[in-house]
Design a protein around this motif. Sequence first.
Motif, PDB file in Angstrom:
ATOM      1  N   TYR A   1      39.020  45.360  37.537  1.00 12.54           N
ATOM      2  CA  TYR A   1      38.599  44.850  38.887  1.00 12.54           C
ATOM      3  C   TYR A   1      37.224  44.557  39.000  1.00 12.54           C
ATOM      4  O   TYR A   1      37.047  43.731  39.894  1.00 12.54           O
ATOM      5  CB  TYR A   1      39.054  46.221  39.315  1.00 12.54           C
ATOM      6  CG  TYR A   1      38.651  46.031  41.217  1.00 12.54           C
ATOM      7  CD1 TYR A   1      39.096  45.002  41.864  1.00 12.54           C
ATOM      8  CD2 TYR A   1      38.010  47.110  41.688  1.00 12.54           C
ATOM      9  CE1 TYR A   1      38.940  44.753  43.038  1.00 12.54           C
ATOM     10  CE2 TYR A   1      37.855  47.048  43.193  1.00 12.54           C
ATOM     11  CZ  TYR A   1      38.116  45.863  43.768  1.00 12.54           C
ATOM     12  OH  TYR A   1      37.900  45.569  45.131  1.00 12.54           O
TER      13      TYR A   1
ATOM     14  N   ASN B   1      37.091  40.960  38.382  1.00 14.70           N
ATOM     15  CA  ASN B   1      37.635  40.127  39.637  1.00 14.70           C
ATOM     16  C   ASN B   1      36.890  40.464  40.846  1.00 14.70           C
ATOM     17  O   ASN B   1      37.098  40.221  41.927  1.00 14.70           O
ATOM     18  CB  ASN B   1      39.057  40.599  39.753  1.00 14.70           C
ATOM     19  CG  ASN B   1      39.813  40.002  38.763  1.00 14.70           C
ATOM     20  OD1 ASN B   1      40.310  38.555  39.116  1.00 14.70           O
ATOM     21  ND2 ASN B   1      40.518  40.593  37.786  1.00 14.70           N
TER      22      ASN B   1
ATOM     23  N   GLY C   1      34.992  43.529  41.952  1.00 14.65           N
ATOM     24  CA  GLY C   1      35.194  44.858  42.394  1.00 14.65           C
ATOM     25  C   GLY C   1      34.025  45.749  42.472  1.00 14.65           C
ATOM     26  O   GLY C   1      34.056  46.853  42.907  1.00 14.65           O
TER      27      GLY C   1
ATOM     28  N   ASP D   1      35.956  41.439  47.735  1.00 15.95           N
ATOM     29  CA  ASP D   1      35.486  41.009  46.293  1.00 15.95           C
ATOM     30  C   ASP D   1      34.755  39.477  46.196  1.00 15.95           C
ATOM     31  O   ASP D   1      35.107  38.587  46.856  1.00 15.95           O
ATOM     32  CB  ASP D   1      36.762  40.981  45.362  1.00 15.95           C
ATOM     33  CG  ASP D   1      37.257  42.219  45.340  1.00 15.95           C
ATOM     34  OD1 ASP D   1      36.707  43.101  45.844  1.00 15.95           O
ATOM     35  OD2 ASP D   1      38.503  42.015  44.881  1.00 15.95           O
TER      36      ASP D   1
ATOM     37  N   HIS E   1      36.852  36.445  50.721  1.00 18.97           N
ATOM     38  CA  HIS E   1      36.082  37.065  49.555  1.00 18.97           C
ATOM     39  C   HIS E   1      34.733  37.558  49.945  1.00 18.97           C
ATOM     40  O   HIS E   1      33.660  37.046  49.220  1.00 18.97           O
ATOM     41  CB  HIS E   1      36.062  35.938  48.310  1.00 18.97           C
ATOM     42  CG  HIS E   1      37.500  35.904  47.796  1.00 18.97           C
ATOM     43  ND1 HIS E   1      38.035  37.005  47.166  1.00 18.97           N
ATOM     44  CD2 HIS E   1      38.181  34.608  47.454  1.00 18.97           C
ATOM     45  CE1 HIS E   1      39.051  36.623  46.374  1.00 18.97           C
ATOM     46  NE2 HIS E   1      39.424  35.257  46.679  1.00 18.97           N
TER      47      HIS E   1
ATOM     48  N   ASP F   1      42.754  38.189  50.907  1.00 21.25           N
ATOM     49  CA  ASP F   1      41.656  38.387  50.003  1.00 21.25           C
ATOM     50  C   ASP F   1      40.350  38.258  50.890  1.00 21.25           C
ATOM     51  O   ASP F   1      39.280  37.295  50.775  1.00 21.25           O
ATOM     52  CB  ASP F   1      41.511  37.179  49.075  1.00 21.25           C
ATOM     53  CG  ASP F   1      42.537  37.329  47.960  1.00 21.25           C
ATOM     54  OD1 ASP F   1      43.142  38.485  47.774  1.00 21.25           O
ATOM     55  OD2 ASP F   1      42.450  36.483  47.055  1.00 21.25           O
TER      56      ASP F   1
ATOM     57  N   HIS G   1      43.533  40.727  46.338  1.00 27.79           N
ATOM     58  CA  HIS G   1      42.363  41.309  46.087  1.00 27.79           C
ATOM     59  C   HIS G   1      42.282  42.677  46.680  1.00 27.79           C
ATOM     60  O   HIS G   1      41.737  43.624  46.439  1.00 27.79           O
ATOM     61  CB  HIS G   1      41.099  40.619  46.296  1.00 27.79           C
ATOM     62  CG  HIS G   1      40.829  39.599  45.100  1.00 27.79           C
ATOM     63  ND1 HIS G   1      39.865  39.885  44.307  1.00 27.79           N
ATOM     64  CD2 HIS G   1      41.409  38.378  44.787  1.00 27.79           C
ATOM     65  CE1 HIS G   1      39.724  38.977  43.483  1.00 27.79           C
ATOM     66  NE2 HIS G   1      40.683  37.834  43.643  1.00 27.79           N
TER      67      HIS G   1
END
Length: 244
Positions: free
Chosen positions: A96, A99, A101, A54, A24, A51, A78
């Motif tokens: 998005y 989450n 983005g 993000d 992430h 992932d 993601h």
Amino acid sequence: MITKYVQRFARNAVGRDFVVGDIHGCFAALEIELAAIRFDECIDRLFSVGDLVDRGPQSSAVIDWINKPWFHAVQGNHEDMAIRYVEPGNRDRDHYMMNGGAWLIGMQRHQQVEYADAMATLPYAIEVETDGGLVGIVHADIHGKTWADMVQAFACVDSNNKLKRVTNDVLWNRDRIQSEDHSGVPDMRAVVVGHTPLRRPAALGNVYHIDTGGWLRGGSFTFLNLETLESTPPRTRSLEWEAA
């Protein structure tokens, strides 16, 4: 049967193979923890459950990481959200953004396309040969009852709808961990997944859950050695849930 959606890697004859949990966009923190396990970029390989982007501060470094010769990742949900966001006519901007983005949403169109194209090159599943047998890597769970079922389903994909039916499980499914299903995957030595943050890594049968919130405040990355199936930090016998 290997398809464009599934990649296989031969056994690492000279170094170690690790799988890391969800990153992430926390690549700087990952580098610190790689140094702590004395990861050697010349001979070791690092696999990822996806992932990559993000939420964290270095999501824009994802292309650099995808291009590292010792780093190999599957797509997570993601990556899927990022790719779909860039598709023409997408209407999921608010979803998005919620989450994580913002890093991609704020870029110019040509930059967004460059990132989406890079992430779209990632497979949905990886197989790694080890002395003890084949280890599989997916983001959330397999599709079907066996690894072979999933590979066959990918081989039969000839439309976006068929692909979505498979990837809904591979990218999103939490049924196994939510029901604490210990039945495992019978035709693999082990399967490694992320997607659901835990305080400590855990195994349900031969399915290893290793997202321990390296991207969360107070979290850390888990590294699973594919030869020994031992993890750093050590896994627990029961699930210890993390609030995401």
